[in-house]
Each structure stands twice: as C-alpha cells, then as structure tokens.
Write an enzyme that holds these catalytic residues in place. Structure first.
Site, PDB file in Angstrom:
ATOM      1  N   ASP A 199      -3.300  -0.309   1.079  1.00 54.38           N
ATOM      2  CA  ASP A 199      -3.723  -0.060   2.263  1.00 54.38           C
ATOM      3  C   ASP A 199      -4.119   1.275   2.405  1.00 54.38           C
ATOM      4  OD1 ASP A 199      -1.069   0.430   1.944  1.00 54.38           O
ATOM      5  OD2 ASP A 199      -0.493  -0.169   3.936  1.00 54.38           O
TER       6      ASP A 199
ATOM      7  N   ASP B 140      -0.752   7.984   0.669  1.00 48.65           N
ATOM      8  CA  ASP B 140      -0.242   9.023   1.423  1.00 48.65           C
ATOM      9  C   ASP B 140       0.146  10.080   0.485  1.00 48.65           C
ATOM     10  OD1 ASP B 140       0.877  10.696   3.103  1.00 48.65           O
ATOM     11  OD2 ASP B 140       2.380   9.168   3.993  1.00 48.65           O
TER      12      ASP B 140
HETATM   13  P1  IMP Z   1       2.587   6.569  -0.647  1.00 45.46           P
HETATM   14  O1  IMP Z   1       3.367   7.726   0.148  1.00 45.46           O
HETATM   15  O2  IMP Z   1       1.196   7.135  -1.183  1.00 45.46           O
HETATM   16  O3  IMP Z   1       3.659   6.079  -1.577  1.00 45.46           O
HETATM   17  O4  IMP Z   1       2.340   5.326   0.500  1.00 45.46           O
HETATM   18  C1  IMP Z   1       3.431   4.484   0.726  1.00 45.46           C
HETATM   19  C2  IMP Z   1       3.120   3.481   1.559  1.00 45.46           C
HETATM   20  O5  IMP Z   1       3.564   3.904   2.736  1.00 45.46           O
HETATM   21  C3  IMP Z   1       1.502   2.926   1.792  1.00 45.46           C
HETATM   22  O6  IMP Z   1       1.356   2.095   0.883  1.00 45.46           O
HETATM   23  C4  IMP Z   1       1.587   2.427   3.425  1.00 45.46           C
HETATM   24  O7  IMP Z   1       2.120   1.229   3.012  1.00 45.46           O
HETATM   25  C5  IMP Z   1       2.750   3.375   3.753  1.00 45.46           C
HETATM   26  N1  IMP Z   1       2.297   4.374   4.638  1.00 45.46           N
HETATM   27  C6  IMP Z   1       1.664   5.599   4.157  1.00 45.46           C
HETATM   28  N2  IMP Z   1       1.052   6.285   5.428  1.00 45.46           N
HETATM   29  C7  IMP Z   1       1.084   5.330   6.200  1.00 45.46           C
HETATM   30  C8  IMP Z   1       0.711   5.453   7.674  1.00 45.46           C
HETATM   31  O8  IMP Z   1       0.371   6.494   8.177  1.00 45.46           O
HETATM   32  N3  IMP Z   1       1.070   4.484   8.409  1.00 45.46           N
HETATM   33  C9  IMP Z   1       1.734   3.268   8.170  1.00 45.46           C
HETATM   34  N4  IMP Z   1       2.176   3.186   6.834  1.00 45.46           N
HETATM   35  C10 IMP Z   1       1.909   4.229   5.828  1.00 45.46           C
HETATM   36 MG    MG Z   2       1.199   0.060   1.123  1.00 45.48          MG
END
Ligand code: IMP
Ligand code: MG
Length: 186
Positions: A108, A111
């Site tokens: 999705d 981050d």
């Molecule tokens: P990562 O920090 O790239 O590992 O992201 C981890 C997961 O956190 C993503 O796949 C999303 O499911 C969730 N996530 C990151 N940013 C957001 C946001 O702004 N809103 C909701 N979920 C988020």
């Molecule tokens: Mg995710």
C-alpha cells in the site's frame, strides 16, 4: 477553479483529501498496463502485504491483461500508532511455493522502507526467478534504508494518510479516497 478540499475529522485529527477515487483508479489502470507489458508471456504471483494492500491488489489484478496468481503475507510494524515501531513481526507467511516464480510484491505504502527490506530478504531466500515491488504510495524522504521500488503509484509528502486500505487504529480502510493529515488540534 480551486474547490475547497473535502475534510474529515477523526478524534482531534483533521484530514483532507489527497487523492480522489478517480485519480487512484486511473493510476492503477496505468500501472496495470505497464505490468502487463513487462510480464507478457509470464504468470507472476502477486503477493499482497496485509492488511493495507488488500484493496490495491484487488483493483490492480483486475486491470491486468495477463494471467496471474495471488498470495498474501501479513507482517506488522505499526501497532496502533502513527509512527512505525521499526520492528517487523511475521503474522502470516506465504502459502505459495515461490521458488523459480516471478514475484511481484504489492504494498500500500512505503514509509521507512523496513517492510520492503524485510520482504526482499525473505523472498530472495526462497529463490524466485525474479522479484519486483509495486507500491501505490511512497513517502518522499521517509526511507531509512536504500530502496528500489519498481512501480510506484504516487509519490506523496511525508505525512500520515488514511483510506483505500490504509488505517488509523484499524479504521477508515474502507474510504474510497486517500486523506492526508493536515492538523492536530490537541
Ligand atoms: P514501512 O515503514 O515502509 O515499513 O511501512 C510499514 C507499513 O506501515 C506500510 O506498509 C503501511 O501498511 C503502514 N503505513 C506506513 N505509513 C502509513 C500511513 O501514513 N498511514 C497508514 N499506514 C501507514
Ligand atoms: Mg503495508
């Protein structure tokens, strides 16, 4: 013409529409065309990362003109907060045998990039024929690790977003548009 953006209030948080349903669906159709072209003659397995990517995966596969298979993995790094805990826990592993297959991981949002990094290592250890990543959203300047996302829907500001699969405390995944946090009134 600059119409005021649709707003949404959640507890003490104010959100504003960032991407409309039409913008999201139009971009998904473009991604679907590109992926169909890149995987012509192949049958990739699209691996959705639960929970956030379930709507994106469902809409994306319906834009593909090639055959594909679907699998899911569930990992968690977020808890109920708005900042990533940084620690990744596996909740549900793959069901499909990924060895020798063309894998497209469907996310999705990227981050910190820690989820993608974790998935890359884990899937590569299963010896797929190829591995690519598609993410509907990527937050500009948020990555803590070096990243290489093959297909990106939209590059967005480094702000919290909800809707279209993305949650706040497990809610609001069912919104058709994506909303961005604009104000905290606490
Ligand atoms: P990562 O920090 O790239 O590992 O992201 C981890 C997961 O956190 C993503 O796949 C999303 O499911 C969730 N996530 C990151 N940013 C957001 C946001 O702004 N809103 C909701 N979920 C988020
Ligand atoms: Mg995710």
């Amino acid at each position: 013409m600059n119409e005021p953006k649709q707003r949404l209030q959640l507890e003490d948080l104010t959100f504003e529409v960032l991407l409309t349903e039409e913008q999201i669906q139009a971009r998904i159709r473009e991604l679907g065309e590109i992926i169909s072209r890149d995987y012509e003659g192949k049958v990739p397995i699209l691996v959705g990362v639960l929970n956030g990517a379930f709507l994106f995966l469902a809409d994306l596969i319906r834009t593909l003109s090639i055959d594909c298979e679907v699998d899911f993995i569930k990992i968690s790094s977020y808890g109920d907060a708005r900042v990533s805990s940084g620690e990744i826990t596996m909740i549900k592993d793959f069901s499909a045998d990924l060895r020798g297959r063309d894998i497209i991981v469907v996310e999705d949002i990227v981050d910190s990039g820690l989820s993608v990094q974790y998935l890359k290592r884990r899937i590569n250890s299963m010896r797929p024929a190829s591995l690519k990543f598609v993410s509907l959203l990527i937050k500009k300047g948020a990555a803590k690790v070096e990243l290489d996302i093959d297909y990106v829907g939209f590059e967005i500001e480094n702000k919290f977003v909800i809707g279209y699969g993305l949650d706040y405390k497990q809610k609001k995944r069912n919104l058709k548009a994506i909303y961005q946090l604009v104000e905290e009134n606490s």
